[in-house]
Enzyme design. Structure first.
Site, short mmCIF file in Angstrom:
data_model
loop_
_atom_site.label_atom_id
_atom_site.label_comp_id
_atom_site.label_asym_id
_atom_site.label_seq_id
_atom_site.Cartn_x
_atom_site.Cartn_y
_atom_site.Cartn_z
N HIS B 27 0.83 -1.20 0.00
CA HIS B 27 0.00 0.00 0.00
C HIS B 27 0.87 1.25 0.00
CE1 HIS B 27 -2.38 -3.32 1.59
NE2 HIS B 27 -3.47 -2.67 1.24
N GLY B 115 -4.28 -3.74 11.22
CA GLY B 115 -4.64 -4.13 9.86
C GLY B 115 -6.15 -4.23 9.75
N LEU B 117 -9.37 -2.96 10.36
CA LEU B 117 -9.58 -1.56 10.70
C LEU B 117 -10.36 -1.37 11.99
CD1 LEU B 117 -10.00 -0.19 7.08
CD2 LEU B 117 -8.08 0.17 8.63
N ASP B 156 -9.71 6.88 7.24
CA ASP B 156 -11.16 6.91 7.03
C ASP B 156 -11.80 5.59 7.44
OD1 ASP B 156 -11.59 9.53 5.61
OD2 ASP B 156 -10.21 8.64 4.17
N HIS B 261 -4.14 3.13 -3.39
CA HIS B 261 -4.27 2.52 -2.07
C HIS B 261 -3.56 1.18 -1.91
CE1 HIS B 261 -6.04 1.03 1.64
NE2 HIS B 261 -6.39 -0.05 1.00
N ARG B 356 -20.56 -18.41 37.60
CA ARG B 356 -20.34 -16.96 37.53
C ARG B 356 -20.21 -16.37 38.93
NH1 ARG B 356 -26.10 -13.70 36.70
NH2 ARG B 356 -27.38 -15.22 37.80
N GLU B 410 -19.12 -4.24 23.53
CA GLU B 410 -18.32 -5.45 23.68
C GLU B 410 -17.06 -5.41 22.81
OE1 GLU B 410 -21.49 -5.43 22.67
OE2 GLU B 410 -22.58 -6.09 24.47
N ASP B 468 -34.47 -15.81 28.35
CA ASP B 468 -34.09 -14.79 27.37
C ASP B 468 -34.14 -15.34 25.95
OD1 ASP B 468 -33.94 -12.51 28.85
OD2 ASP B 468 -31.81 -12.69 29.30
N HIS B 472 -30.19 -14.98 23.03
CA HIS B 472 -29.22 -14.87 24.11
C HIS B 472 -28.56 -16.20 24.48
CE1 HIS B 472 -30.83 -10.91 24.41
NE2 HIS B 472 -30.16 -10.61 25.49
N ARG B 518 -24.89 -19.22 34.28
CA ARG B 518 -25.81 -18.36 35.05
C ARG B 518 -26.47 -19.20 36.15
NH1 ARG B 518 -31.87 -17.15 34.07
NH2 ARG B 518 -32.17 -15.28 35.33
#
Lengths: 664, 664
Positions: B27, B115, B117, B156, B261, B356, B410, B468, B472, B518
């Site tokens: 590039h 790399g 983006l 960009d 580019h 958990r 996340e 859920d 989920h 859970r």
């Protein structure tokens, strides 16, 4: 708020609260806070027909804050969709029509599955793109056969998710004026006040995206919300975000706290809330007659709306007979007879061609046959070869253009493609490099869950892409896509398998991922090999042992099919008879009869699978006595052929592993 | 620009252009346009020591636009890092130190692999958080032992990616004043002018996030860039975005086009460019003496910077002996001897506990032992149980707080956790529901590729989460994470396996995903079962057949271990002897000797694996004669126990499948 409106809003509120309470599970806070805005949309604006949720020109409504599902179910029941009160009472129970989050295809009137935040936001943009494209393509003066709004209710969480930012920026660029988003701005997320993580100026941010931003200071003020929606409608050139200040858990003792978000209020708190809002404590699921009567007017209104539209369409059919045929073909989702007849056969003598390039040629043929085939790329169309030549760009000025520039926004692209498919009338595709399927994985999953007809074109499918190196070389992507239930993944071995794969992608009606090479591959002779039937079966014998039973079966997909073909020639010199199986799609192969599968894979026969990706999962096909050549590591930056060679994807290694397998 | 500056900038430009040309791949456009801004940062501001890339208090520099790698390699070579000109000549070749995109651990001075983006953008935010936290924790008046900037060059494409939006919004909320981003604003992306997809007002958008936005109209004006960076530094309370107008492919015939580019300019165009910028046509890789001398001053400057810092630190050590010990422990990445001694043993009689919740207790013990253990959740800490109690929130006012509120972001969380680990001095974690690992998958992959010490805590790990519903309920997430090379996935079966898993997570030094329930699970007796050693091996015999060889081996992970334990009791009543294997981690198990593996799994013994997720991949362990109970479909909304029962994750089904396996 006048008395009737108040009664109706509170009916929604308490149907939702009681449903959550009965289920001992769910989200009461959102419905309590957002019921007024939902009511205004559904009562004053939404053009829909509860008796026919499939009416094409209806307004679309998405509850992007899908955890507020009970509110949506209340709306559906009250306005007369086929969703009984009994179902509301079975909220979140096995086999009910009222699951924890809204599910498309499961509940009449649910336009999109939502729950994973941001998906509904971006899916709505897809619906608005579909509306704009179909209107741009099929509407004629005095015949607005497609002309509707897309309403979406979004939450703080939706706006924090990156996928929404991507979609919002694109919606602004495209000037999607018929997109009206209502932001349930309650300052609360699960960890507490949004100040702890979300202090940005949302309004300015959306203004920067090119949206019209409207503020409503009081989420209980129906008149203000109504006015805001009218302002939104008046702005034809920009999407609108209406920021509505609300109180999560409105009226309850948990109002304005995170505690109102994700668990039932509890019996005592429900009582207090009902008292506070002057609602009868008993019975639960109480629906005042007046409220029901008012809401159910939607049926009559809706029937008339659809009737008027059908009248309009009848006239359209007479005035524009050809166009209306195309329109109906597009809308019914079935490609016309013989649609694929122009898809070329590729000939070996025309020389090697990358499957991405073959795909590009095929797509252009398909585009001619199917006026509703459109899509684009996440800023990689010159590399994914997905441009529909001469068919124009889809943008504000040219809404009938068929090439969408999604920008470097893979995730939004995925959700938008889903939204276009959900809208109906379009067979949409989105493309990027296979490695970036990771960026759009949540949207691909939604496609699989909703069974939208989303086509994902993934090129640069292995270490064979070369110099860009490990950040761009897929290893685990192919196998990870295969893990998604309901997604069909096809990795064709050459141009003709690519053609067969595209035919399936158009005809399958569920989501399909096409996995294509950057590098050139020889063309398999369609006269010699049963390619079209074979690809449809997912796996087939490309070339068998020369005489009698084979000693070994080599299996591969995509570019590696050529590797095992070459290895077969080598093995002949070792006196070993080899069957070569091309297996472009696990999912399609798995669907075949066990007879077919055994005919192809011959149980107890030594088998070696070769694929430039994670080997995990291949044991299913090669068995205990087989072996797999794959990649348990990341790739490396060097010319593609070198990387293939160095990492064991070469003929010598295939021969070596075959011989060692046979020695066992 | 004065002559020397011009010479230096052009040296960077043509080293990059020649490298791309030699490689016939890469590039050139970005380095030609962005060389001046990179030069200003590296020449005028960057406090680093090329002889010691690991010096802790160095400024960090990330090239988020990783495709411009040749520019970075040129900078590293010129300033005297251990990267020879020879390596630049081997750009993008097998075994070189100059891969297509910058790779952490591969090239001295590369701070982060970039790399894909947006990753570099968000990773930089993680570095700035680490700096702020360490400064807040360890600095004392007159002892700024941690005090540096993080510079990032973004494109960009970076700004279109959702992950950047997420990270930018959080950075604004946190007021990360030492974050300085330079935006290479060249109006061009691969599909052409950014107008086609990206018309938003980037400056206003970042102002809305709470950033300081500075504009530089001419990307070749070094003085203006210098002034802008000074303005950025002067603003202590906000991150800064410097929008710099540049020309992609500056000086080349392809300037301002997408063609500049992603491919070499070509020999002719290289010549023209050199002519235009008054650069000698020969030799390639030409480095003027004056330029080299100037750049290499970085070595002396850097040595002095580090020396001064070491002097400061020596005084700090004397003034704050206890603190400096903690600091050095934190920085050296090794937990102190006996760090884990306070991690509790859980007892069966204390009752069932969700993994958990056990994890939450364990994390709080770890946090006491390790002052550099910190992290947070994507707005789910009350559900993922990852709050470090009493240790404060990390925010602008309280930078020593150890709980980060990532917001519903996340993807950014993943990249930020990576950045914190890359920075050093911190063992970071990020948590969300397992289903949302999909949202952060690109960042998890980067963690695996870079081998950062990122700990991902994923709860709500199966259909067992219940109401859920399918949006989920993870199905394919667990197996898909296992596909990522270099990631260790551990799904513990109870509280004590969770404790063992956490010990490994802290000590392993590569990325770890902990997969937790859970729902409550019984506690396995650590006196009775070899849990700690077993988890470390990835798979072990939890309980063997009562006497002699077993008839069948049941294998499971996580909550399903209790299912097979119960099934074992049932099978005894059928006279069947059963071995129960807990296999919390495929990756750890795969690393064991074949003796160990055979000792555990006994080849040729019928085996049944049970896991509430996609069964794909399990064939490797159960073999041809085995079977798997898993899920080849999406889940359903209902109470967790009901969903488990209905979808075959129940004792009866395990017994039935075992019997049928034995009949075969």
């Amino acid at each position: 708020m006048n008395k009737l409106d108040q009664l109706c809003v509170d009916t929604l509120r308490f149907l939702a609260v009681d449903a959550v309470e009965q289920a001992k599970s769910g989200h009461p806070g959102m419905p309590l806070g957002a019921a007024p805005m939902a009511y205004v949309v559904w009562d004053r604006f939404l053009r829909h027909n509860p008796q026919n949720p499939a009416w094409l020109n209806r307004d679309r409504f998405i509850l992007s804050a899908g955890h507020g599902s009970a509110l949506l179910y209340a709306l559906l029941h009250m306005t007369g969709y086929d969703l009984s009160l009994e179902e509301l009472k079975r909220f979140r129970q096995w086999g009910s029509k009222t699951p924890g989050h809204p599910e498309y295809r499961h509940t009449p009137g649910v336009e999109a599955t939502t729950g994973p935040l941001g998906q509904g936001f971006a899916t709505g943009v897809g619906m608005a793109i579909a509306e704009r494209f179909l209107a741009g393509t099929f509407n004629r003066p005095d015949f607005p056969v497609i002309d509707h709004y897309t309403y979406v209710i979004v939450s703080d969480g939706d706006l924090m998710e990156g996928v929404s930012s991507e979609a919002a920026s694109l919606a602004g660029t495209l000037g999607l004026g018929k997109l009206i988003y209502l932001y349930d701005d309650n300052d609360i997320s699960i960890e507490g006040n949004t100040d702890c993580a979300f202090t940005e100026d949302v309004g300015s941010r959306f203004t920067a995206y090119g949206w019209q931003v409207i503020s409503v200071a009081d989420g209980n003020d129906i008149k203000m919300i109504e006015g805001a929606i009218k302002t939104a409608m008046a702005e034809k050139d920009k999407p609108s975000l209406i920021i509505i200040k609300t109180h999560i858990g409105y009226g309850s003792p948990k109002q304005d706290t995170g505690a109102a978000h994700g668990e039932p209020l509890g019996m005592e708190a429900v009582k207090e809330t009902k008292k506070k809002l002057n609602w009868p404590l008993e019975p639960p699921f109480y629906i005042p007659e007046q409220s029901l009567t008012h809401f159910r007017q939607a049926q009559e209104r809706g029937a008339k709306l659809e009737r008027d539209w059908r009248d309009l369409f009848d006239k359209y059919r007479k005035t524009y007979p050809d166009l209306s045929v195309k329109f109906e073909q597009a809308v019914h989702g079935k490609p016309p007879q013989g649609w694929s007849s122009e898809i070329p056969l590729f000939k070996p003598e025309d020389g090697a061609i990358a499957t991405r390039n073959a795909s590009g040629k095929i797509m252009n043929v398909i585009a001619k046959a199917l006026p509703n085939f459109m899509g684009g790329s996440a800023d990689l169309s010159p590399s994914t070869m997905t441009t529909l030549n001469g068919l124009g760009d889809f943008n504000f000025e040219t809404p009938a253009g068929r090439n969408i520039h999604f920008g470097v926004r893979e995730h939004a692209m995925g959700a938008i493609v889903n939204g276009m498919s959900l809208h109906g009338g379009i067979i949409p595709y989105g493309s990027t490099f296979l490695i970036f399927s990771d960026y759009m994985r949540p949207a691909i999953r939604m496609a699989a869950l909703m069974q939208t007809h989303s086509i994902f074109v993934f090129t640069h499918d292995s270490i064979g892409l070369g110099e860009d190196g490990p950040t761009h070389q897929p290893i685990e992507q192919l196998s990870s896509l295969r893990m998604i239930p309901g997604l069909t993944v096809i990795r064709p071995a050459d141009a003709n398998e690519t053609a067969a794969a595209w035919k399936l992608a158009i005809e399958l009606h569920g989501p399909v991922a096409l996995v294509l090479t950057r590098q050139k591959l020889p063309v398999l002779d369609p006269q010699k090999y049963p390619i079209a039937e074979g690809v449809a079966k997912g796996g087939y014998v490309l070339i068998d042992a020369e005489a009698g039973q084979p000693d070994i079966i080599l299996i591969a997909t995509g570019s590696e099919v050529h590797l095992i073909l070459a290895a077969r020639d080598q093995l002949i010199t070792h006196g070993i008879k080899t069957r070569v199986v091309s297996m472009p799609s696990w999912e399609l192969f798995d669907k075949q009869s066990s007879e077919w599968k055994e005919k192809i894979l011959l149980p107890h026969m030594p088998k070696l699978a070769v694929e430039a990706g994670s080997p995990k999962g291949w044991r299913e096909y090669v068995g205990d006595t087989g072996d797999v050549i794959g990649l348990n590591r990341f790739g490396a930056s060097a010319p593609g052929a070198t990387v293939m060679e160095k990492l064991g994807l070469n003929v010598d290694n295939v021969v070596k592993c075959s011989l060692s397998l046979l020695r066992k």
